[in-house]
Design a protein around this motif. Structure first.
Motif, mmCIF file in Angstrom:
data_model
loop_
_atom_site.group_PDB
_atom_site.id
_atom_site.type_symbol
_atom_site.label_atom_id
_atom_site.label_comp_id
_atom_site.label_asym_id
_atom_site.label_seq_id
_atom_site.Cartn_x
_atom_site.Cartn_y
_atom_site.Cartn_z
ATOM 1 N N PHE A 66 0.891 -1.327 -0.114
ATOM 2 C CA PHE A 66 0.036 -0.092 0.103
ATOM 3 C C PHE A 66 0.900 1.130 0.014
ATOM 4 O O PHE A 66 0.726 2.221 -0.900
ATOM 5 N N CYS A 67 1.783 1.395 0.715
ATOM 6 C CA CYS A 67 2.885 2.484 0.889
ATOM 7 C C CYS A 67 3.470 2.655 -0.349
ATOM 8 O O CYS A 67 3.706 3.818 -0.742
ATOM 9 N N SER A 68 3.990 1.689 -0.974
ATOM 10 C CA SER A 68 4.969 1.656 -2.173
ATOM 11 C C SER A 68 3.799 2.153 -3.328
ATOM 12 O O SER A 68 4.357 2.931 -4.160
ATOM 13 N N ALA A 69 2.749 1.725 -3.307
ATOM 14 C CA ALA A 69 1.976 2.079 -4.423
ATOM 15 C C ALA A 69 1.502 3.616 -4.111
ATOM 16 O O ALA A 69 1.561 4.326 -5.261
ATOM 17 N N VAL A 70 1.396 4.194 -3.001
ATOM 18 C CA VAL A 70 1.175 5.525 -2.901
ATOM 19 C C VAL A 70 2.181 6.409 -3.193
ATOM 20 O O VAL A 70 2.225 7.363 -4.063
ATOM 21 N N ALA A 71 3.457 6.011 -2.719
ATOM 22 C CA ALA A 71 4.708 6.532 -3.288
ATOM 23 C C ALA A 71 4.938 6.586 -4.456
ATOM 24 O O ALA A 71 5.316 7.489 -5.095
ATOM 25 N N ILE A 72 4.733 5.612 -5.404
ATOM 26 C CA ILE A 72 4.974 5.503 -7.034
ATOM 27 C C ILE A 72 3.946 6.515 -7.453
ATOM 28 O O ILE A 72 4.502 7.280 -8.323
ATOM 29 N N PHE A 73 2.611 6.381 -6.929
ATOM 30 C CA PHE A 73 1.508 7.312 -7.515
ATOM 31 C C PHE A 73 2.287 8.851 -7.436
ATOM 32 O O PHE A 73 2.106 9.744 -8.358
ATOM 33 N N SER A 74 2.607 9.159 -6.102
ATOM 34 C CA SER A 74 2.883 10.483 -5.975
ATOM 35 C C SER A 74 3.941 10.854 -6.841
ATOM 36 O O SER A 74 4.265 12.093 -7.205
ATOM 37 N N VAL A 75 5.180 10.031 -6.907
ATOM 38 C CA VAL A 75 6.320 10.497 -7.678
ATOM 39 C C VAL A 75 6.106 10.813 -8.928
ATOM 40 O O VAL A 75 6.532 11.540 -9.752
ATOM 41 N N ALA A 76 5.077 9.580 -9.779
ATOM 42 C CA ALA A 76 4.632 9.831 -10.931
ATOM 43 C C ALA A 76 4.037 11.232 -11.103
ATOM 44 O O ALA A 76 3.924 11.740 -12.071
ATOM 45 N N SER A 77 3.218 11.537 -10.264
ATOM 46 C CA SER A 77 2.321 12.687 -10.190
ATOM 47 C C SER A 77 3.524 14.211 -10.451
ATOM 48 O O SER A 77 3.169 14.824 -11.326
ATOM 49 N N ALA A 78 4.606 13.977 -9.613
ATOM 50 C CA ALA A 78 5.566 14.952 -9.556
ATOM 51 C C ALA A 78 6.153 15.060 -11.013
ATOM 52 O O ALA A 78 6.571 16.165 -11.619
ATOM 53 N N LEU A 79 6.461 14.006 -11.576
ATOM 54 C CA LEU A 79 7.308 14.111 -12.907
ATOM 55 C C LEU A 79 6.073 14.420 -14.168
ATOM 56 O O LEU A 79 6.463 15.123 -14.986
ATOM 57 N N CYS A 80 4.861 13.879 -14.016
ATOM 58 C CA CYS A 80 3.885 14.552 -14.754
ATOM 59 C C CYS A 80 3.940 16.082 -14.645
ATOM 60 O O CYS A 80 3.870 16.578 -15.873
ATOM 61 N N GLY A 81 3.908 16.597 -13.735
ATOM 62 C CA GLY A 81 3.998 18.038 -13.315
ATOM 63 C C GLY A 81 5.371 18.666 -13.995
ATOM 64 O O GLY A 81 5.134 20.025 -14.228
ATOM 65 N N ALA A 82 6.146 18.072 -14.134
ATOM 66 C CA ALA A 82 7.672 18.413 -14.771
ATOM 67 C C ALA A 82 7.646 18.228 -16.222
ATOM 68 O O ALA A 82 8.497 18.671 -16.886
ATOM 69 N N ALA A 83 6.730 17.479 -16.550
ATOM 70 C CA ALA A 83 6.991 16.937 -18.056
ATOM 71 C C ALA A 83 6.981 18.206 -18.883
ATOM 72 O O ALA A 83 6.383 19.214 -18.816
#
Length: 451
Positions: A66-83
């Motif tokens: 669960f924690c790993s999934a939330v972390a992956i989702f959050s990191v990916a969100s940050a990357l989308c914001g920087a795309a």
């Protein structure tokens, strides 16, 4: 409430993106229809990785996954914001889908394993509250962000909520795993992934001009063939990643297969209601966000009385009522016109939110009645996959209806008008009532242990 953080993140992400598509297209200098790949990439990634969520939780434990999934989702969100390009957004949305594929089913599994049956109804009610709040805030935030700031903030907003969810989970969420972890079913995973991705990708591209009809048919056919191959491969095996034998449990089968027509209408509402308000009625993004939020306000308002309603009437009558009323409300959207009172529109959306929530909560709770705890992780994964597929079908069906209606009125789908929307809402509203025959087959006392 803690394990419902993913529901909030996904609701915000889904509902906020629609209002920002035009701003993103302008910023990246791409056609707005090409941004559909960013939406499809997320749905496709969900389809690819959802089958593995059950095995991962059995192998590594619910809290860690669960924690790993939330972390992956959050990191990916940050990357989308920087795309800086549409290619980067698509790739990072695939990474988001990997996290999203594990977040919601694992969160639901934590509840099913941790909450006594007598309290499961209220647990499921509270589990959906953050998601409802996210759907309320999403359109509002999207409208304000693209008006006052950069579209990049629609992705960056996920980060603090993700960090908070991880910290609270590490402190308060119990960890559980299967006593005996089976070997990972690689063959089943590959067949399931190809089948799901082919069907979802095919459905998502129907009615869009940037993909040819022959390509859509080809991809969908591959998905169907792979799905049939998986069914043949897995039907006599007990160690497969997602056992089809789950459909032998009557409540699970009725709510996930029979409930698909209702889920199609409910899942497409948050996407096509704002589209109607902006294109058909001429609302600004902020006005559309404020108005469509009444869908989620109604969904939130029904929650305090859900347990009393279920105890008083039972699951079956409420599901039947929700089917009829949700279908009628969806069809009522087709009666809106530029001269319709804003108060009437808000009242219909508020009522629709109540009916939609009534159907979703009852189905998502009673559907696990009778499913053994030993295979609960696989049941939650399969149920989430079915819900995702239903939403994809709903989006594809509504898009196809709009395209056909636009052509019938003598113009393309790129130039939609108010007259193109009624047929879509009438057809899908009527379609949702097809869930009623399935719900009528549900035993009257089904889910009694959950009340």
């Amino acid at each position: 409430m803690i394990v419902a953080v993913p529901m909030f993140l996904q609701a915000i992400d889904t509902s906020i993106l629609g209002t920002a598509l035009q701003s993103i297209a302008t910023s990246l200098n791409v056609e707005i229809l090409h941004l559909n790949f960013a939406i499809t990439a997320y749905l496709l990634s969900l389809a690819l990785f959802l089958p593995a969520s059950g095995w991962l939780t059995d192998r590594f434990g619910t809290r860690r996954v669960f924690c790993s999934a939330v972390a992956i989702f959050s990191v990916a969100s940050a990357l989308c914001g920087a795309a800086t390009s549409i290619t980067q957004i698509v790739l990072f949305r695939v990474l988001q889908g990997l996290g999203g594929a594990m977040m919601v089913p694992v969160g639901r599994l934590i509840l099913l394993r941790s909450i006594p049956p007598a309290h499961l109804v209220m647990a499921m009610v509270w589990f959906t509250v953050p998601g409802t709040i996210g759907r309320v805030l999403g359109p509002l935030l999207g409208g304000f962000i693209v008006t006052l700031a950069s579209w990049r903030w629609i992705f960056l907003l996920n980060i603090p909520f993700g960090v908070l969810g991880i910290l609270l989970s590490l402190k308060f969420v119990p960890d559980s795993r299967s006593e005996k972890s089976e070997p990972f079913d690689v063959t089943g995973f590959v067949l399931m992934a190809i089948g799901l991705s082919g069907v979802v990708c095919g459905l998502e591209t129907i009615g869009h001009n940037f993909v040819s009809l022959s390509a859509t048919i080809f991809v969908t056919s591959i998905g169907i063939v792979a799905s049939i191959a998986y069914w043949i491969y897995s039907r006599d095996r007990a160690d497969v990643i997602i056992p089809p034998s789950l459909f032998r449990y009557k409540a699970f089968s009725i709510t996930n297969i029979g409930g698909m027509p209702l889920r199609i209408a409910v899942g497409s509402s948050p996407i096509f209601v704002p589209l109607l308000l902006q294109i058909g009625l001429g609302f600004t993004p902020i006005q559309a966000g404020l108005t469509s939020a009444w869908l989620s306000v109604g969904a939130f308002g029904i929650r305090p009385i859900m347990r009393r309603a279920i105890n008083r009437f039972g699951f079956k009558p409420l599901m039947i009522a929700a089917t009829v009323l949700s279908g009628a409300a969806f069809a009522a959207y087709g009666l809106f016109s530029p001269g319709t009172s804003i108060y009437f529109i808000c009242a219909v959306l508020f009522a629709a939110g109540i009916f939609n929530s009534l159907g979703m909560i009852t189905m998502n709770t009673v559907g696990y009645s009778g499913v053994p705890k030993a295979i609960m992780s696989k049941a939650t994964a399969l149920s989430t996959m079915m819900q995702q597929t239903s939403m994809s079908i709903g989006v594809a069906l509504c898009a196809s209806c709009l395209t056909f209606s636009a052509r019938a009125h003598g113009h393309s789908a790129e130039h939609l008008t108010m007259s193109d929307f009624p047929m879509m809402f009438f057809i899908v509203g009527a379609l949702s009532c097809l869930s009623m025959p399935a719900f009528l087959r549900l035993p009257n006392d089904e889910g009694a242990e959950l009340r």
